[in-house]
Write an enzyme that holds these catalytic residues in place. Sequence first.
Site, PDB file in Angstrom:
ATOM      1  N   ASP A  91       2.002  12.588 -12.697  1.00 12.65           N
ATOM      2  CA  ASP A  91       0.973  11.934 -13.520  1.00 12.65           C
ATOM      3  C   ASP A  91      -0.369  12.641 -13.500  1.00 12.65           C
ATOM      4  O   ASP A  91      -1.243  12.313 -14.300  1.00 12.65           O
ATOM      5  CB  ASP A  91       0.791  10.483 -13.035  1.00 12.65           C
ATOM      6  CG  ASP A  91       2.022   9.655 -13.354  1.00 12.65           C
ATOM      7  OD1 ASP A  91       2.645   9.134 -12.412  1.00 12.65           O
ATOM      8  OD2 ASP A  91       2.369   9.578 -14.534  1.00 12.65           O
ATOM      9  N   HIS A 139       3.217  10.711  -3.239  1.00 16.22           N
ATOM     10  CA  HIS A 139       4.533  10.330  -3.768  1.00 16.22           C
ATOM     11  C   HIS A 139       5.385   9.830  -2.614  1.00 16.22           C
ATOM     12  O   HIS A 139       5.307  10.358  -1.504  1.00 16.22           O
ATOM     13  CB  HIS A 139       5.217  11.536  -4.425  1.00 16.22           C
ATOM     14  CG  HIS A 139       6.309  11.143  -5.370  1.00 16.22           C
ATOM     15  ND1 HIS A 139       7.578  10.858  -4.936  1.00 16.22           N
ATOM     16  CD2 HIS A 139       6.301  10.961  -6.702  1.00 16.22           C
ATOM     17  CE1 HIS A 139       8.322  10.526  -5.988  1.00 16.22           C
ATOM     18  NE2 HIS A 139       7.576  10.576  -7.057  1.00 16.22           N
ATOM     19  N   HIS A 188       2.664   3.424 -10.386  1.00 12.11           N
ATOM     20  CA  HIS A 188       3.880   4.059 -10.931  1.00 12.11           C
ATOM     21  C   HIS A 188       3.533   4.723 -12.260  1.00 12.11           C
ATOM     22  O   HIS A 188       2.689   5.624 -12.278  1.00 12.11           O
ATOM     23  CB  HIS A 188       4.959   2.980 -11.058  1.00 12.11           C
ATOM     24  CG  HIS A 188       6.349   3.461 -11.354  1.00 12.11           C
ATOM     25  ND1 HIS A 188       6.744   4.769 -11.289  1.00 12.11           N
ATOM     26  CD2 HIS A 188       7.462   2.762 -11.711  1.00 12.11           C
ATOM     27  CE1 HIS A 188       8.030   4.859 -11.590  1.00 12.11           C
ATOM     28  NE2 HIS A 188       8.494   3.659 -11.876  1.00 12.11           N
TER      29      HIS A 188
HETATM   30  C1  SDX Z   1       5.292   7.981 -10.227  1.00 10.54           C
HETATM   31  O1  SDX Z   1       9.114   7.133  -7.287  1.00 10.54           O
HETATM   32  C2  SDX Z   1       9.041   7.953  -8.246  1.00 10.54           C
HETATM   33  O2  SDX Z   1       9.859   8.838  -8.409  1.00 10.54           O
HETATM   34  C3  SDX Z   1       7.889   7.715  -9.234  1.00 10.54           C
HETATM   35  C4  SDX Z   1       7.666   8.778 -10.287  1.00 10.54           C
HETATM   36  C5  SDX Z   1       8.802   8.798 -11.278  1.00 10.54           C
HETATM   37  O3  SDX Z   1       8.970   9.844 -11.925  1.00 10.54           O
HETATM   38  O4  SDX Z   1       9.451   7.737 -11.497  1.00 10.54           O
HETATM   39  O5  SDX Z   1       7.558  10.049  -9.662  1.00 10.54           O
HETATM   40  C6  SDX Z   1       6.403   8.496 -11.081  1.00 10.54           C
HETATM   41  O6  SDX Z   1       5.158   6.785 -10.081  1.00 10.54           O
HETATM   42  C7  SDX Z   1       4.407   8.960  -9.527  1.00 10.54           C
HETATM   43  C8  SDX Z   1       3.332   8.261  -8.631  1.00 10.54           C
HETATM   44  C9  SDX Z   1       2.156   7.855  -9.524  1.00 10.54           C
HETATM   45  N1  SDX Z   1       1.168   7.034  -8.716  1.00 10.54           N
HETATM   46  C10 SDX Z   1      -0.007   7.509  -8.392  1.00 10.54           C
HETATM   47  O7  SDX Z   1      -0.397   8.664  -8.602  1.00 10.54           O
HETATM   48  C11 SDX Z   1      -0.908   6.471  -7.719  1.00 10.54           C
HETATM   49  C12 SDX Z   1      -1.592   7.112  -6.491  1.00 10.54           C
HETATM   50  N2  SDX Z   1      -0.567   7.328  -5.477  1.00 10.54           N
HETATM   51  C13 SDX Z   1      -0.417   6.327  -4.446  1.00 10.54           C
HETATM   52  O8  SDX Z   1      -0.620   5.017  -4.872  1.00 10.54           O
HETATM   53  C14 SDX Z   1       0.812   6.581  -3.567  1.00 10.54           C
HETATM   54  O9  SDX Z   1       0.776   7.884  -3.210  1.00 10.54           O
HETATM   55  C15 SDX Z   1       2.184   6.247  -4.087  1.00 10.54           C
HETATM   56  C16 SDX Z   1       2.280   4.841  -4.579  1.00 10.54           C
HETATM   57  C17 SDX Z   1       2.586   7.184  -5.161  1.00 10.54           C
HETATM   58  C18 SDX Z   1       3.151   6.405  -2.909  1.00 10.54           C
HETATM   59  O10 SDX Z   1       2.802   5.448  -1.972  1.00 10.54           O
HETATM   60  P1  SDX Z   1       3.572   5.355  -0.575  1.00 10.54           P
HETATM   61  O11 SDX Z   1       4.756   6.235  -0.521  1.00 10.54           O
HETATM   62  O12 SDX Z   1       3.747   3.906  -0.280  1.00 10.54           O
HETATM   63  O13 SDX Z   1       2.533   6.022   0.365  1.00 10.54           O
HETATM   64  P2  SDX Z   1       1.711   5.234   1.438  1.00 10.54           P
HETATM   65  O14 SDX Z   1       0.947   4.142   0.759  1.00 10.54           O
HETATM   66  O15 SDX Z   1       2.591   4.904   2.567  1.00 10.54           O
HETATM   67  O16 SDX Z   1       0.650   6.347   1.853  1.00 10.54           O
HETATM   68  C19 SDX Z   1       0.786   7.062   3.068  1.00 10.54           C
HETATM   69  C20 SDX Z   1      -0.658   7.393   3.449  1.00 10.54           C
HETATM   70  C21 SDX Z   1      -1.551   6.146   3.549  1.00 10.54           C
HETATM   71  O17 SDX Z   1      -2.592   6.481   4.429  1.00 10.54           O
HETATM   72  P3  SDX Z   1      -2.478   5.967   6.003  1.00 10.54           P
HETATM   73  O18 SDX Z   1      -2.290   4.457   5.946  1.00 10.54           O
HETATM   74  O19 SDX Z   1      -1.265   6.677   6.585  1.00 10.54           O
HETATM   75  O20 SDX Z   1      -3.775   6.376   6.643  1.00 10.54           O
HETATM   76  O21 SDX Z   1      -1.239   8.204   2.420  1.00 10.54           O
HETATM   77  C22 SDX Z   1      -2.342   7.509   1.835  1.00 10.54           C
HETATM   78  C23 SDX Z   1      -2.170   6.045   2.173  1.00 10.54           C
HETATM   79  O22 SDX Z   1      -3.432   5.380   2.214  1.00 10.54           O
HETATM   80  N3  SDX Z   1      -2.261   7.744   0.399  1.00 10.54           N
HETATM   81  C24 SDX Z   1      -3.306   8.031  -0.366  1.00 10.54           C
HETATM   82  C25 SDX Z   1      -2.785   8.242  -1.650  1.00 10.54           C
HETATM   83  N4  SDX Z   1      -1.454   8.063  -1.629  1.00 10.54           N
HETATM   84  C26 SDX Z   1      -1.141   7.750  -0.356  1.00 10.54           C
HETATM   85  N5  SDX Z   1      -4.633   8.124  -0.092  1.00 10.54           N
HETATM   86  C27 SDX Z   1      -5.436   8.437  -1.133  1.00 10.54           C
HETATM   87  N6  SDX Z   1      -4.998   8.659  -2.396  1.00 10.54           N
HETATM   88  C28 SDX Z   1      -3.683   8.572  -2.688  1.00 10.54           C
HETATM   89  N7  SDX Z   1      -3.251   8.787  -3.912  1.00 10.54           N
END
Ligand code: SDX
Length: 427
Positions: free
Chosen positions: A366, A309, A267
């Site tokens: 971010d 996201h 997050h």
């Molecule tokens: C913020 O919610 C908000 O509004 C938050 C925010 C705000 O203003 O409050 O926007 C701020 O928190 C932005 C997000 C910052 N976090 C990151 O940048 C960390 C990296 N991102 C991931 O951890 C992830 O994308 C999340 C946590 C942001 C979202 O996770 P989800 O929605 O649970 O996505 P998921 O885990 O279901 O992913 C779907 C697929 C998966 O692959 P498969 O199992 O389908 O094969 O996408 C992949 C994930 O492994 N994936 C990624 C990835 N993000 C998702 N693979 C590699 N790198 C990534 N960053």
Amino acid sequence: MTKKTITLTDNTNGNSTELELLEGTHGPGCISLSGLYKETGYFTYDPGYSMTGSCKSSITFINGEEGILLHRGYPIDQLAEKSSYLEVCYLLLYGALPAENEFSEFSSTIKNHTMVHENIRDFINGFRYDAHPMAMLVGTVGALSSFYHDSLDINNPKHREISAHRLIAKLPTIASYCYRHHRGLPFMYPDNNVGYVENFMQMMFAVPAQEYVHSPVAAKALEIMMILHADHEQNASTSTVRLAGSSGANPFASIAAGIASLWGPAHGGANEAVINMLEAIEQSGETIETTIARAKDKNDPFRLMGFGHRVYKNFDPRAKIIAGLCHELLADLDGDQPLFNLALELEQATLNDEYFQERKLYPNVDFYSGIILRALNIPMNMFTVMFAMARTVGWISHWMEMHNDPEYRIGRPRQIYTGHAKRDYPS
Ligand code: SDX
């Protein structure tokens, strides 16, 4: 007007249940689940609440498919270009842009609450010098409730409003104290002769021995960053504030809970993690190709920080604005152009990669923010503190909205129990 409904049929017994369909101003409607358990004997199961509407809200709307973000109906790019952070605070809190006299009164109120009790200085000085600023922020904001016994009645609208004003006014002061303590620098008092953002930068970077010279370029960049981080609907930390507040917890405790949730690298902690990732590529010889391969490797817990996201399946509009800000300002702010160029290369590489395109993983707020914050001489361990400082108005606006919502009740999710069947203690 006849209710719109959807029929749920239980194929195990042929029973059908009508559930009401609720529509909002924009975006998908929701299926109202009231009566579901009574009619069907079932709860719903939605880990991470990715398909669950927790409340009705008129503060922010996000269209994840189209990359649209509105605050009280105003597009984020227009607010970033034309508004100020304090005006956005008023908009989020009260639902409309302020008239000149309303803004003048609001600004004056906020200015009159920028100082903190002198004991807060002792409180922060009680932390080790190397305490993470987020640890200091969580503790200090939670402790604010021990100073304001005069306004903790959450059922009193005036108490709720003064607490909101105190939090918006004091977060910059407390955030700067966390930084100053970490650096062994004397705390600087607020200066009500300058603007909200300028005041924060002065408290962060001024030294008593000489006059502080403001940088309008840096202040403008930080103003835009604060606007972009002000609110974002029902994200993890905002939902935490609502859930904590739903028990009747005071606003300072509820906001402290939100700060704790924001700290996670998935997050608000991602902005710090992005710079660590980019520096690892730059300094450890990791290439963009190996970094992307690691992010795709299911056996490697590494994820591409700043990408993906839960809601945006297109570009995060905030990331676009911050990337534009980087282009404009790095030269002026003597920022780290190579790191920005590396970020651009990484973004470009994902646009051509099937894994990221299939999963609609784009840069989020971010991804570029750390580059701007570094150019503003904000140290990395303060990045999430900056996010929390800007998001406080969003958190407290949702906390206020919840207390004004006639449907508000204590949050209490259910579960699917997968433990042991009932058994007797050995005799
Ligand atoms: C913020 O919610 C908000 O509004 C938050 C925010 C705000 O203003 O409050 O926007 C701020 O928190 C932005 C997000 C910052 N976090 C990151 O940048 C960390 C990296 N991102 C991931 O951890 C992830 O994308 C999340 C946590 C942001 C979202 O996770 P989800 O929605 O649970 O996505 P998921 O885990 O279901 O992913 C779907 C697929 C998966 O692959 P498969 O199992 O389908 O094969 O996408 C992949 C994930 O492994 N994936 C990624 C990835 N993000 C998702 N693979 C590699 N790198 C990534 N960053």
